[in-house]
Design an enzyme around this catalytic site. Structure first.
Site, PDB file in Angstrom:
ATOM      1  N   SER A   1      47.133  44.776  38.412  1.00  0.00           N
ATOM      2  CA  SER A   1      46.155  45.050  39.350  1.00  0.00           C
ATOM      3  C   SER A   1      45.858  46.711  40.015  1.00  0.00           C
ATOM      4  O   SER A   1      46.724  46.608  40.364  1.00  0.00           O
ATOM      5  CB  SER A   1      45.340  43.558  39.884  1.00  0.00           C
ATOM      6  OG  SER A   1      43.930  44.093  40.306  1.00  0.00           O
TER       7      SER A   1
ATOM      8  N   TYR B   1      46.052  35.999  44.725  1.00  0.00           N
ATOM      9  CA  TYR B   1      45.912  37.299  44.087  1.00  0.00           C
ATOM     10  C   TYR B   1      46.248  38.526  44.122  1.00  0.00           C
ATOM     11  O   TYR B   1      47.007  38.942  43.795  1.00  0.00           O
ATOM     12  CB  TYR B   1      43.963  37.546  43.038  1.00  0.00           C
ATOM     13  CG  TYR B   1      44.335  38.058  42.202  1.00  0.00           C
ATOM     14  CD1 TYR B   1      44.169  37.668  40.835  1.00  0.00           C
ATOM     15  CD2 TYR B   1      43.665  39.287  42.089  1.00  0.00           C
ATOM     16  CE1 TYR B   1      44.235  38.426  39.619  1.00  0.00           C
ATOM     17  CE2 TYR B   1      43.503  40.082  41.086  1.00  0.00           C
ATOM     18  CZ  TYR B   1      44.140  39.678  39.930  1.00  0.00           C
ATOM     19  OH  TYR B   1      43.213  40.440  38.630  1.00  0.00           O
TER      20      TYR B   1
HETATM   21  P1  NAD Z   1      41.215  36.234  31.075  1.00  0.00           P
HETATM   22  O1  NAD Z   1      40.916  35.425  31.725  1.00  0.00           O
HETATM   23  O2  NAD Z   1      40.320  36.677  29.265  1.00  0.00           O
HETATM   24  O3  NAD Z   1      42.391  36.404  30.240  1.00  0.00           O
HETATM   25  C1  NAD Z   1      43.869  35.799  31.757  1.00  0.00           C
HETATM   26  C2  NAD Z   1      44.631  35.291  30.613  1.00  0.00           C
HETATM   27  O4  NAD Z   1      45.892  33.688  31.357  1.00  0.00           O
HETATM   28  C3  NAD Z   1      43.968  33.542  29.482  1.00  0.00           C
HETATM   29  O5  NAD Z   1      43.815  33.687  28.312  1.00  0.00           O
HETATM   30  C4  NAD Z   1      44.260  32.280  30.056  1.00  0.00           C
HETATM   31  O6  NAD Z   1      44.338  31.323  29.191  1.00  0.00           O
HETATM   32  C5  NAD Z   1      45.802  32.896  30.594  1.00  0.00           C
HETATM   33  N1  NAD Z   1      46.779  31.916  31.702  1.00  0.00           N
HETATM   34  C6  NAD Z   1      45.980  31.346  32.522  1.00  0.00           C
HETATM   35  N2  NAD Z   1      47.475  30.913  33.038  1.00  0.00           N
HETATM   36  C7  NAD Z   1      47.547  30.246  31.862  1.00  0.00           C
HETATM   37  C8  NAD Z   1      49.488  29.744  31.534  1.00  0.00           C
HETATM   38  N3  NAD Z   1      49.610  29.277  32.906  1.00  0.00           N
HETATM   39  N4  NAD Z   1      49.802  29.865  31.288  1.00  0.00           N
HETATM   40  C9  NAD Z   1      49.911  30.945  29.787  1.00  0.00           C
HETATM   41  N5  NAD Z   1      48.649  31.568  30.401  1.00  0.00           N
HETATM   42  C10 NAD Z   1      48.183  31.308  31.013  1.00  0.00           C
HETATM   43  O7  NAD Z   1      41.021  37.727  32.250  1.00  0.00           O
HETATM   44  P2  NAD Z   1      41.846  38.877  31.629  1.00  0.00           P
HETATM   45  O8  NAD Z   1      41.209  40.275  32.731  1.00  0.00           O
HETATM   46  O9  NAD Z   1      42.043  38.957  30.291  1.00  0.00           O
HETATM   47  O10 NAD Z   1      43.170  38.855  32.967  1.00  0.00           O
HETATM   48  C11 NAD Z   1      44.298  39.836  31.569  1.00  0.00           C
HETATM   49  C12 NAD Z   1      45.338  40.023  33.059  1.00  0.00           C
HETATM   50  O11 NAD Z   1      45.261  41.338  33.822  1.00  0.00           O
HETATM   51  C13 NAD Z   1      45.375  38.980  34.239  1.00  0.00           C
HETATM   52  O12 NAD Z   1      46.776  39.155  34.342  1.00  0.00           O
HETATM   53  C14 NAD Z   1      45.319  40.064  35.397  1.00  0.00           C
HETATM   54  O13 NAD Z   1      45.051  39.725  36.413  1.00  0.00           O
HETATM   55  C15 NAD Z   1      45.010  41.557  34.892  1.00  0.00           C
HETATM   56  N6  NAD Z   1      43.835  42.177  35.451  1.00  0.00           N
HETATM   57  C16 NAD Z   1      42.441  42.082  34.603  1.00  0.00           C
HETATM   58  C17 NAD Z   1      41.390  42.699  35.525  1.00  0.00           C
HETATM   59  C18 NAD Z   1      39.792  42.817  34.815  1.00  0.00           C
HETATM   60  O14 NAD Z   1      39.620  43.577  34.942  1.00  0.00           O
HETATM   61  N7  NAD Z   1      39.726  41.905  33.957  1.00  0.00           N
HETATM   62  C19 NAD Z   1      41.690  43.363  36.327  1.00  0.00           C
HETATM   63  C20 NAD Z   1      42.939  43.825  36.381  1.00  0.00           C
HETATM   64  C21 NAD Z   1      43.710  43.144  36.753  1.00  0.00           C
END
Ligand code: NAD
Length: 269
Positions: free
Chosen positions: A154, A167
């Site tokens: 991130s 986080y």
């Molecule tokens: P999201 O909530 O759609 O995706 C997260 C996924 O992780 C979900 O599908 C959830 O079911 C899964 N998950 C949660 N706990 C779990 C576990 N114990 N075992 C297996 N799967 C599990 O959100 P996203 O934005 O797609 O996030 C994906 C990644 O991207 C994360 O690591 C998040 O920190 C990172 N991220 C997202 C953003 C953003 O702006 N969306 C920015 C920076 C980083």
């Protein structure tokens, strides 16, 4: 469809929504066989929908339920993948969550929850992936690397984030986990990198972009003037997983429209 990842087996954790689903789709479009990991019964149908979309576009894969913070479940996921598809070539360490709180009110359970999934989950999956790469050996017909790992970090691996200490600590931890593994396993021809998304429209941050007022506020942090979409991350993941990025190792690729450029200084330096 492209073929940069033809017949390479990719495990994508947390692939039933958001960035993980987008990356799974992008890898499959370039020929990868994709394991769509999801954490609970509750997310089974969403994972199935991602697989169906991939299959209807001519791709291959399977869904697999596993909580990435649980060692036995992670080991079983890798064992089943090897049984079904022969090996693992690519790991996308994507699963992650937030459990926010002002610091003085943050419970130990909230701290452990986020560190357990976001950081320990990446450790457990990376360890199994590397064990499998080393067991299987080189496959020159597939890739010049022994294996590739992409850690979903991130912008908060470098930008502090008040109210989100668990986080931010998990993402800062991913940075040095990724770099340390890249240093340790480069001589074995394993490449390990991170993607640092900025603000990407997914369920995790819906409240930050789902009203016009929220989006205007968010855009003050993004010099490029738009909120990201999962396809932005999918394209970066395909590149980092393919031999096109063969000399890239131990790096975080920020895909953030310039969020890490200290936009507050553009008019106030
Ligand atoms: P999201 O909530 O759609 O995706 C997260 C996924 O992780 C979900 O599908 C959830 O079911 C899964 N998950 C949660 N706990 C779990 C576990 N114990 N075992 C297996 N799967 C599990 O959100 P996203 O934005 O797609 O996030 C994906 C990644 O991207 C994360 O690591 C998040 O920190 C990172 N991220 C997202 C953003 C953003 O702006 N969306 C920015 C920076 C980083």
């Amino acid at each position: 469809m492209g073929n940069k990842l033809q017949s390479q087996v990719a495990i994508v954790t947390g692939a039933c929504s958001g960035i993980g689903a987008g990356v799974a789709n992008a890898l499959a479009t370039d020929g990868a066989i994709v394991v769509i990991n999801y954490p609970s019964d509750h997310t089974h149908d969403a994972a199935d929908a991602v697989l169906n979309e991939i299959k209807s576009a001519g791709g291959r894969g399977m869904i697999y339920q596993c909580d990435v913070s649980k060692e036995d479940q992670v080991q079983a996921m890798f064992a089943e993948t090897v049984k079904q598809f022969g090996t693992v070539d690519i790991l996308i360490n994507n699963a992650g969550l937030q459990d926010d709180s002002p610091f003085t009110e943050m419970t130990l359970a909230q701290w452990n929850h986020v560190i357990g999934v976001n950081l320990t989950g990446q450790f457990l999956c990376a360890r199994e992936a590397i064990r499998e790469f080393l067991r299987r050996g080189m496959q020159p017909e597939k890739s010049v690397a022994l294996g590739k790992i992409i850690c979903m970090s991130s912008v908060h691996e470098v930008i502090p984030w008040a109210g989100h200490a668990n986080y931010a600590a998990s993402k800062g931890g991913i940075k040095l986990l990724m770099q340390t593994l890249a240093q340790e396993f480069a001589p074995k021809k394993i490449r390990i990198n991170s993607i640092g998304p900025g603000a990407i429209k997914t369920p995790i941050n819906k409240s930050a972009w789902d009203t016009p007022e929220a989006e205007v506020k968010l855009l003050t942090l993004i010099p490029y003037g738009r909120v990201g979409i999962t396809d932005d991350i999918g394209k970066a993941a395909v590149w980092l997983a393919s031999d096109d990025s063969d000399y890239v190792n131990g790096t975080t690729l920020f895909v953030d429209g310039g969020m890490t450029l200290f936009p507050g200084f553009s008019t106030n330096g």
